[in-house]
Each structure stands twice: as structure tokens, then as C-alpha cells.
Motif scaffolding. Structure first.
Motif, mmCIF file in Angstrom:
data_model
loop_
_atom_site.group_PDB
_atom_site.id
_atom_site.type_symbol
_atom_site.label_atom_id
_atom_site.label_comp_id
_atom_site.label_asym_id
_atom_site.label_seq_id
_atom_site.Cartn_x
_atom_site.Cartn_y
_atom_site.Cartn_z
ATOM 1 N N LEU A 254 33.547 52.583 -30.392
ATOM 2 C CA LEU A 254 33.349 52.719 -31.844
ATOM 3 C C LEU A 254 32.313 51.733 -32.385
ATOM 4 N N GLU A 255 32.368 50.488 -31.938
ATOM 5 C CA GLU A 255 31.363 49.529 -32.425
ATOM 6 C C GLU A 255 29.952 49.936 -32.006
ATOM 7 N N ARG A 256 29.799 50.378 -30.761
ATOM 8 C CA ARG A 256 28.450 50.750 -30.306
ATOM 9 C C ARG A 256 27.886 51.903 -31.106
ATOM 10 N N ILE A 257 28.729 52.886 -31.418
ATOM 11 C CA ILE A 257 28.250 54.018 -32.218
ATOM 12 C C ILE A 257 27.854 53.535 -33.610
ATOM 13 N N ALA A 258 28.670 52.649 -34.196
ATOM 14 C CA ALA A 258 28.342 52.106 -35.521
ATOM 15 C C ALA A 258 27.037 51.307 -35.463
ATOM 16 N N LEU A 259 26.860 50.514 -34.397
ATOM 17 C CA LEU A 259 25.620 49.743 -34.262
ATOM 18 C C LEU A 259 24.414 50.672 -34.114
ATOM 19 N N ALA A 260 24.607 51.780 -33.398
ATOM 20 C CA ALA A 260 23.515 52.747 -33.246
ATOM 21 C C ALA A 260 23.129 53.337 -34.606
ATOM 22 N N LEU A 261 24.132 53.632 -35.432
ATOM 23 C CA LEU A 261 23.845 54.174 -36.768
ATOM 24 C C LEU A 261 23.125 53.137 -37.632
ATOM 25 N N LEU A 262 23.565 51.887 -37.559
ATOM 26 C CA LEU A 262 22.904 50.827 -38.325
ATOM 27 C C LEU A 262 21.463 50.653 -37.858
ATOM 28 N N SER A 263 21.277 50.727 -36.524
ATOM 29 C CA SER A 263 19.937 50.550 -35.987
ATOM 30 C C SER A 263 19.018 51.692 -36.424
ATOM 31 N N ALA A 264 19.573 52.906 -36.474
ATOM 32 C CA ALA A 264 18.758 54.075 -36.822
ATOM 33 C C ALA A 264 18.497 54.191 -38.316
ATOM 34 N N HIS A 265 19.493 53.802 -39.130
ATOM 35 C CA HIS A 265 19.412 54.144 -40.554
ATOM 36 C C HIS A 265 19.453 52.948 -41.498
ATOM 37 N N GLY A 266 19.574 51.745 -40.944
ATOM 38 C CA GLY A 266 19.541 50.550 -41.786
ATOM 39 C C GLY A 266 20.916 49.975 -42.042
ATOM 40 N N PRO A 267 20.962 48.725 -42.548
ATOM 41 C CA PRO A 267 22.229 47.993 -42.640
ATOM 42 C C PRO A 267 23.151 48.437 -43.777
ATOM 43 N N ARG A 268 22.625 49.256 -44.732
ATOM 44 C CA ARG A 268 23.437 49.630 -45.889
ATOM 45 C C ARG A 268 23.759 51.118 -45.853
ATOM 46 N N PRO A 269 24.976 51.466 -45.440
ATOM 47 C CA PRO A 269 25.338 52.887 -45.329
ATOM 48 C C PRO A 269 25.113 53.670 -46.622
ATOM 49 N N ALA A 270 25.268 53.011 -47.773
ATOM 50 C CA ALA A 270 25.095 53.734 -49.036
ATOM 51 C C ALA A 270 23.675 54.271 -49.170
ATOM 52 N N ALA A 271 22.737 53.651 -48.433
ATOM 53 C CA ALA A 271 21.333 54.077 -48.529
ATOM 54 C C ALA A 271 20.921 55.019 -47.403
ATOM 55 N N TRP A 272 21.871 55.433 -46.569
ATOM 56 C CA TRP A 272 21.521 56.333 -45.465
ATOM 57 C C TRP A 272 21.187 57.728 -46.015
ATOM 58 N N PRO A 273 20.394 58.502 -45.256
ATOM 59 C CA PRO A 273 20.051 59.859 -45.712
ATOM 60 C C PRO A 273 21.312 60.699 -45.957
ATOM 61 N N ALA A 274 21.265 61.508 -46.989
ATOM 62 C CA ALA A 274 22.423 62.335 -47.357
ATOM 63 C C ALA A 274 22.921 63.209 -46.206
ATOM 64 N N PRO A 275 22.021 63.830 -45.417
ATOM 65 C CA PRO A 275 22.537 64.668 -44.315
ATOM 66 C C PRO A 275 23.310 63.849 -43.281
ATOM 67 N N VAL A 276 22.892 62.594 -43.068
ATOM 68 C CA VAL A 276 23.610 61.732 -42.120
ATOM 69 C C VAL A 276 24.998 61.412 -42.665
ATOM 70 N N LEU A 277 25.073 61.066 -43.939
ATOM 71 C CA LEU A 277 26.380 60.750 -44.531
ATOM 72 C C LEU A 277 27.292 61.974 -44.500
ATOM 73 N N ALA A 278 26.730 63.149 -44.760
ATOM 74 C CA ALA A 278 27.538 64.370 -44.734
ATOM 75 C C ALA A 278 28.035 64.649 -43.318
ATOM 76 N N ALA A 279 27.155 64.453 -42.312
ATOM 77 C CA ALA A 279 27.548 64.710 -40.926
ATOM 78 C C ALA A 279 28.565 63.681 -40.449
ATOM 79 N N LEU A 280 28.477 62.451 -40.969
ATOM 80 C CA LEU A 280 29.399 61.406 -40.542
ATOM 81 C C LEU A 280 30.828 61.738 -40.970
ATOM 82 N N ALA A 281 30.967 62.271 -42.175
ATOM 83 C CA ALA A 281 32.305 62.638 -42.635
ATOM 84 C C ALA A 281 32.883 63.729 -41.727
ATOM 85 N N ASN A 282 32.112 64.801 -41.454
ATOM 86 C CA ASN A 282 32.445 65.770 -40.401
ATOM 87 C C ASN A 282 33.859 66.306 -40.496
ATOM 88 N N GLU A 283 34.375 66.400 -41.713
ATOM 89 C CA GLU A 283 35.748 66.888 -41.828
ATOM 90 C C GLU A 283 35.767 68.220 -42.546
#
Lengths: 284, 284
Positions: A254-283
Motif C-alpha cells: 500500500l505504501e509503495r502504491i501511494a508513493l507511486a501516485l505521489l511521484s506521478a501526480h505530486g504531493p497534494r492529492p487535492a490537486a491531482w487530475p480529476a480522472p485520477v481521483l475518480a479512478a482512485l475511488a473506483n467504487e
């Protein structure tokens, strides 16, 4: 702890002062929780039994699983002080000087889990399953790693999807699970590759990994899909469909996946691209 | 694992096979998450810095905090195997017979945290705060308990609200936090009492506990509010308002609170009274 560590939406983990052990701000924990939910959702429709395991596990279970034989140097063994307080008063001053003050420590019945799934096999001991048994389990795991580059943690959380069934079921199931997770990672704009990995057992077992960049160009496995053949069926004495039980697990770091997301999209999840945030919820 | 352990809404924890270590079904984890959120919400409006700590902590931090001197028998020390593989091949057969196969184990730089808050004080080392510093931290903790009656776990999760400030601020803050949590427990229909507890330090420190029935008539503390006076300010060398820093913490035992709710309202949270479920969410 720097001032930037305040709960200001920055998800970057903080150094703890010891190698391979990090502290996590609230924004990081929210990512972990979304990954946890999203990963289980990749298996939606499957009758998963969900269990959370604590960060200690029976030493006997890890011995029985064969982990101690193969990776003795990675295990964190829990010891405790078995002496009396009077003796402690004599030993304690030695602690500061690094002398042999831990002489009265005794190995306990517990170790830190090197992976999350082992208690699953232990709880099946003696069973004869007439249908596949599927699980989603999680534990904070530990490996006494010799290095601590980014992503190489000693303490880390692992979510595992586990199947106990026939060989055919296990192999198909692993492939489906890895394909679904790879597709999810692609939707998260992670540059994912699927690779065969060395399972080092010299038997019918096999291992495949999903790898992504976790820190700049540094690529690491973040998901492994292992087929154990009959290893745990033999070790823990469980059957499926009148044969020795086979098993497979798909383990997500879980940490590695989170680190990969931070590395790809930046340190502030609120500023990540909308499609990434939508895919992350995945529910649903 | 019995069939009743399937994710059928029954939140009852399962025995793991070792004393004081439980496995948790999904319904139990949902209660833990609601307690976590609700507890932090009792401090809403306070500028809490939220951090999650892993289930291992620097041994030096625990030594420096004085825990090793007072409770050496409760600590879980992480040891690892420092020998080479060749020697391991000779040692391993001894494991089955219980002989001294762990001779090459070495104490590591880590212990299992006996409480969640210690890393907070370590990260303040050398600081001189000009305003109160408030935290909400969580860790899976460990104590090598000698007994394992209901609620007496060796591995358990602790959420702590922590204040580092002046004496006056810390004492008022602790009282407010305990009052708010007691009111929340009353809204959860838990039979809560506030009692002074022995802090055993012979200084200006003090301790109060919230106690509730956790298993039938068995009453246990589920929250403790400790004022540490200048103990950690001296040990970790931090100041507040030009004096040695004072600190207080309010520690919630998440499993015990969940067990108390199960004992009071039954094993299936979906069937709990609506006012209890509404109070449990406790969010804006």
C-alpha cells in the motif's frame, strides 16, 4: 518534523529517525484508504472474506509456512524481558553504554508478519474445502531490510487477495486479478508493466509482478501475484476438491502504491487530475 | 475460523491461536474507523496535527522516554537474525525441538510501541514552542501482558490526542477532552465513569480514566488522560513559553471501545439502535 508536516494537504511521508520506518500525515492515510477500497473493488462480485490481522503473528505459523527457512534474516522476532525487577535494576544502566543488558531477553511466541496472508492458511488447517475460499486480508508487515532507498520500507502495509482452490482455479484467478489491477493502475496514469519474477522454489509455483515508478525513474514491484502450488496445503494440511489444497495470493504494497501516485501526480492529492481521483475511488 | 466469520455483518473478533492477539472481520474494522473519526471529531475546532505511526518505533525513543526503566517486562523488542545462511542451516533443525536455535539473534534499533504518542515528543526535541502544539496520532501498540481476559490484548490500536504546552493549558485541555469523550460515550449508551488513576511517578503528573463495561459486567479503562508534567520536556529537551515543555495525552483504546459497543448493543452493528449509530458517526 518540519512545519510543512501540518495537515495542509501535503501527503509526503516524514522521516522517523530510523531507516525504513516512516510517519504518515493525514493526507497520506486518506490515499492509503482509497487504495485499500479500490483494490478490493477490483475483485467486486467475488465472495471475499475480509479480515484485518494485527502486526504480530504466531511464530509457529511462520515457521510452519517455511518462511523462517528461506528468509531468516528478514524476520523481526519479538523478544521480551523475562527477568525480575531487581535484576533489571542492575541491567538497565548497561543500556546506555550498549553493553549486554538484554541478556535476559527471551524469544516470544510472536514474530512480525513478513506478509499478510499466512494466518489464512493456518485457519484452514485440517479443512477439506468443497469450493474455492477467497479472502481479502491486510496487515502491517515487517522485513529487516538491509537498505532503505525510497519504497524500501521495513514497516509497511500489505493488502492481499488470497484464493485457496484447485490449481486451475488459482492460476486463472491470479491472472484475472493482476489484469484488473493493471487496468486500474493504467486508469490512475501509472506506467505499469507486468513481469514474471523468480519464485525460487524449484516446484510448480510461480510469481508475476506489477511494477511502476515509485520515485522519479526508480521502478519497483508494487503488486506480486504468487501461485504457491501445494506448498501451504501440505504445510497446513488443507484439502480442496479431494486434493491437497492449492493457493495463490495477489499482494499489494500500500505504501509503495501511494508513493507511486505521489511521484506521478505530486504531493497534494487535492490537486491531482480529476480522472485520477475518480479512478482512485473506483467504487460502485 | 468458523463459518460465522464470513463477512455477514457479525463484528465479533476471532481468536488467532495465540493469546491476546485477535483477527478482525470487516464489520469490526468499520466500527474501529467510526470510533477513530468520532474521537477526533470530539476535538473539532482544535488545530490537531494528524499523524499515523507504524507498529515499530525507535528503541532509543522508548528508552529516552523512561518506559524501559518502568515497564521492561511489557516491551516487545524486535530482534533479528544476524548470522550467515551457512550457520542458519545448522541452527534451523533446532527450532523444531525448541533448543537454543536463536543464539545468533541480535537486538535491533526497534521496539513495538507500548503507546502511540512517544514519537511526538521525539520530533519536538530541541524546539522552543511559542504556542501549544496539538496532535492526533495513532499506532498499533504492543504490551507483553501476562493475562488475556477479554479486552486485555497484547496487540491493540491506540489513538492519542496530545498537547504540548504550559501546565495550565495541559490540565485544562485534558479535562475538556475527557469531558467531551465521556459525553460522546454517554450518547453511545455506554455506562461511563471518570476515575482518578495512579500515575505512579511521585511528581506533579496525574492520570484519569474513563471506564466502561467491555464484556458483560467486566469494567475496564478505555480512555486514559495523563498529565506528564515536565517528564517528556526534560527527557526530549523541548520548551514551551520559555519553560520546560509540559505535555498531556488522552489515549483511546480502539479495540476496547469497539468491544464495549459490541457488548452493549450486540454483535451486528447494522442492528444497533439508530441513536447509537448516529452518535457513533459524530461528524459534522
Amino acid at each position: 518534523m518540519s512545519e510543512s508536516a501540518r495537515d495542509d494537504g501535503d501527503a509526503t511521508p516524514l522521516e522517523s529517525g530510523v531507516p525504513g520506518v516512516l510517519h504518515y500525515p493525514a493526507a497520506f492515510e486518506r490515499i492509503i484508504d482509497l487504495i485499500r477500497r479500490g483494490a478490493v473493488a477490483t475483485a467486486r462480485g467475488e465472495p471475499l472474506r475480509r479480515l484485518a490481522f494485527p502486526p504480530v503473528v504466531s511464530r509457529r505459523v511462520i515457521e510452519r509456512a517455511g518462511y523462517l527457512s528461506r528468509f531468516p534474516h528478514l524476520i523481526g522476532f519479538v523478544h521480551s524481558y523475562a527477568g525480575d525487577p531487581k535484576r533489571w535494576a542492575r541491567l538497565e544502566p548497561l543500556a546506555a553504554s550498549g553493553d549486554d543488558w538484554q541478556a535476559d531477553q527471551r524469544i516470544s511466541d510472536l514474530v512480525l508478519p513478513p506478509a499478510a496472508c499466512y494466518p489464512v492458511y493456518a485457519t484452514l488447517a485440517g479443512r477439506d474445502l468443497d469450493a474455492p475460499a477467497l479472502f481479502a486480508v491486510e496487515a502491517a508487515c515487517f522485513r529487516q531490510e538491509a537498505t532503505s532507498e525510497p519504497g524500501r520500507l521495513r514497516s509497511f502495509r500489505m493488502l492481499e487477495l488470497v484464493a485457496v482452490a484447485t490449481e486451475r482455479y488459482c492460476l486463472d484467478w491470479r491472472e484475472r486479478r493482476l489484469d484488473r489491477i493493471a487496468a486500474w493502475f493504467a486508469a490512475l496514469s501509472l506506467d505499469v508493466t507486468l513481469e514474471a519474477a523468480d519464485s525460487s522454489h524449484g516446484d510448480a509455483s510461480s510469481k508475476a509482478e506489477l511494477r511502476v515508478p515509485v520515485h522519479g525513474p526508480l521502478v519497483q514491484p508494487v503488486v506480486s501475484g504468487s501461485y504457491h502450488a501445494d506448498r501451504f496445503g501440505l504445510a497446513f494440511d488443507f484439502m480442496c476438491a479431494d486434493e491437497v489444497g492449492r493457493s495463490a495470493c495477489v499482494a499489494l504494497g500500500l505504501e509503495r502504491i501511494a508513493l507511486a501516485l505521489l511521484s506521478a501526480h505530486g504531493p497534494r492529492p487535492a490537486a491531482w487530475p480529476a480522472p485520477v481521483l475518480a479512478a482512485l475511488a473506483n467504487e460502485d
